[in-house]
Design a protein around this motif. Structure first.
Motif, PDB file in Angstrom:
ATOM      1  N   UNK A  47       0.825  -1.213   0.000  1.00 40.79           N
ATOM      2  CA  UNK A  47       0.000   0.000   0.000  1.00 40.79           C
ATOM      3  C   UNK A  47       0.855   1.259   0.000  1.00 40.79           C
ATOM      4  N   UNK A  48       1.978   1.228   0.708  1.00 39.13           N
ATOM      5  CA  UNK A  48       2.879   2.382   0.683  1.00 39.13           C
ATOM      6  C   UNK A  48       3.446   2.601  -0.719  1.00 39.13           C
ATOM      7  N   UNK A  49       3.864   1.520  -1.377  1.00 41.02           N
ATOM      8  CA  UNK A  49       4.359   1.635  -2.754  1.00 41.02           C
ATOM      9  C   UNK A  49       3.279   2.218  -3.673  1.00 41.02           C
ATOM     10  N   UNK A  50       2.061   1.735  -3.522  1.00 40.30           N
ATOM     11  CA  UNK A  50       0.968   2.210  -4.362  1.00 40.30           C
ATOM     12  C   UNK A  50       0.726   3.708  -4.151  1.00 40.30           C
ATOM     13  N   UNK A  51       0.723   4.131  -2.887  1.00 39.78           N
ATOM     14  CA  UNK A  51       0.446   5.528  -2.571  1.00 39.78           C
ATOM     15  C   UNK A  51       1.489   6.464  -3.168  1.00 39.78           C
ATOM     16  N   UNK A  52       2.745   6.087  -3.025  1.00 31.74           N
ATOM     17  CA  UNK A  52       3.813   6.987  -3.451  1.00 31.74           C
ATOM     18  C   UNK A  52       4.309   6.739  -4.872  1.00 31.74           C
TER      19      UNK A  52
END
Length: 295
Positions: free
Chosen positions: A69-74
């Motif tokens: 989810x962090x990868x997706x957000x940024x």
């Protein structure tokens, strides 16, 4: 300051409200309508994607759950990295692994954007009370830039070193507290099976060398009250331990006890106990044929 925020769950929502109360212009996005309605009523601007937020803000917070989810957000197709804002500072409040944080930081740096890994400790109660500990990895200049916002969210900021150091320190903390929860569950089940009153056993442990913040959280408020409503979700606990174990494996560090604790939590989750971290006691009770506390 113009501030973005995604990840409006049990901890993210109260933190977003603190930023509005602190006088900042907030831009938010979420797949859940309720937090958007609450924040819009308080003056926040609702956006469709992290990219839309990133084009309009100075600092962009994410408080999601998993490394993916962090990868997706940024870094995703609609992520902050796609924005044209080269002055943007991204701050990840999630507890993930150092390798992912470093990869995100490098990708953003290649676009001229700043990044801090800044996992938070203190739970939903700490988020509501603005008493969180904020454990940061990144450049000193970026920490200084974010500090006025951190001051609205927590009681103390710890700058641990470069990108990845914040989440590494947080994993050490969570590895201890989560493993301790499993051990406390076993101790309480053993005591009750041996014929000891659970409340009396808690009194002894609380007044003896076994005393800890984890004991004071989970025994009186969860085990004894049979309260398994989620404050710290089982899925989050499993994710945190998996991140710690995976990091240890990559660094060549043997982590025996967290691996055993992880199996306890995976077992509980597999049996359908998906609520609070305290649910780890339920399979142990079933095996022993006892219950700790009363509903």
């Amino acid at each position: 300051m113009r501030v973005g925020f995604v990840g409006l769950g049990l901890m993210g929502l109260p933190m977003a409200r603190h930023l509005i109360a602190g006088g900042h212009q907030l831009f938010v996005a979420s797949s859940s309508s309720q937090p958007l309605e609450i924040l819009a009523a308080a003056g926040a601007t609702v956006c469709a994607t992290p990219r839309e937020i990133a084009d309009q803000v100075d600092v962009f917070f994410s408080c999601r759950v998993t490394p993916e989810q962090s990868r997706e957000t940024f870094l995703g197709a609609d992520g902050a990295i796609q924005a044209g804002n080269r002055e943007l500072l991204c701050v990840d409040l999630s507890t993930i692994d150092p390798e992912t944080s470093k990869a995100i930081g490098q990708a953003l740096a290649d676009r001229g954007m700043g990044f801090l890994d800044a996992p938070i400790s203190g739970g939903p109660d700490g988020a509501a009370a603005k008493t969180l500990s904020i454990i940061v990895g990144g450049a000193s200049a970026d920490v200084d830039r974010a500090q006025p916002l951190f001051d609205l969210l927590g009681k103390k900021t710890f700058h641990m070193g470069p990108i990845g150091a914040g989440v590494a320190a947080k994993l050490c903390n969570n590895m201890i507290t989560i493993t301790t929860h499993a051990l406390l569950a076993e101790a309480m089940v053993l005591g009750v099976k041996a014929g000891i009153d659970a409340h009396r056993l808690y009194e002894v442990l609380s007044a003896s060398s076994a005393s800890s913040r984890s004991l004071e959280r989970v025994v009186p408020h969860h085990f004894l009250k049979r309260n398994f409503e989620p404050a710290v979700m089982m899925a989050t606990v499993v994710k945190d331990l998996e991140c710690a174990v995976d990091t240890g494996r990559k660094l060549g560090v043997r982590l025996l006890l967290p691996n055993v604790a992880l199996q306890c939590f995976v077992e509980a989750a597999g049996l359908g106990h998906s609520g609070d971290i305290a649910s780890v006691i339920l399979p142990m009770e079933a095996i022993a044929g006892v219950k700790v506390g009363t509903s």
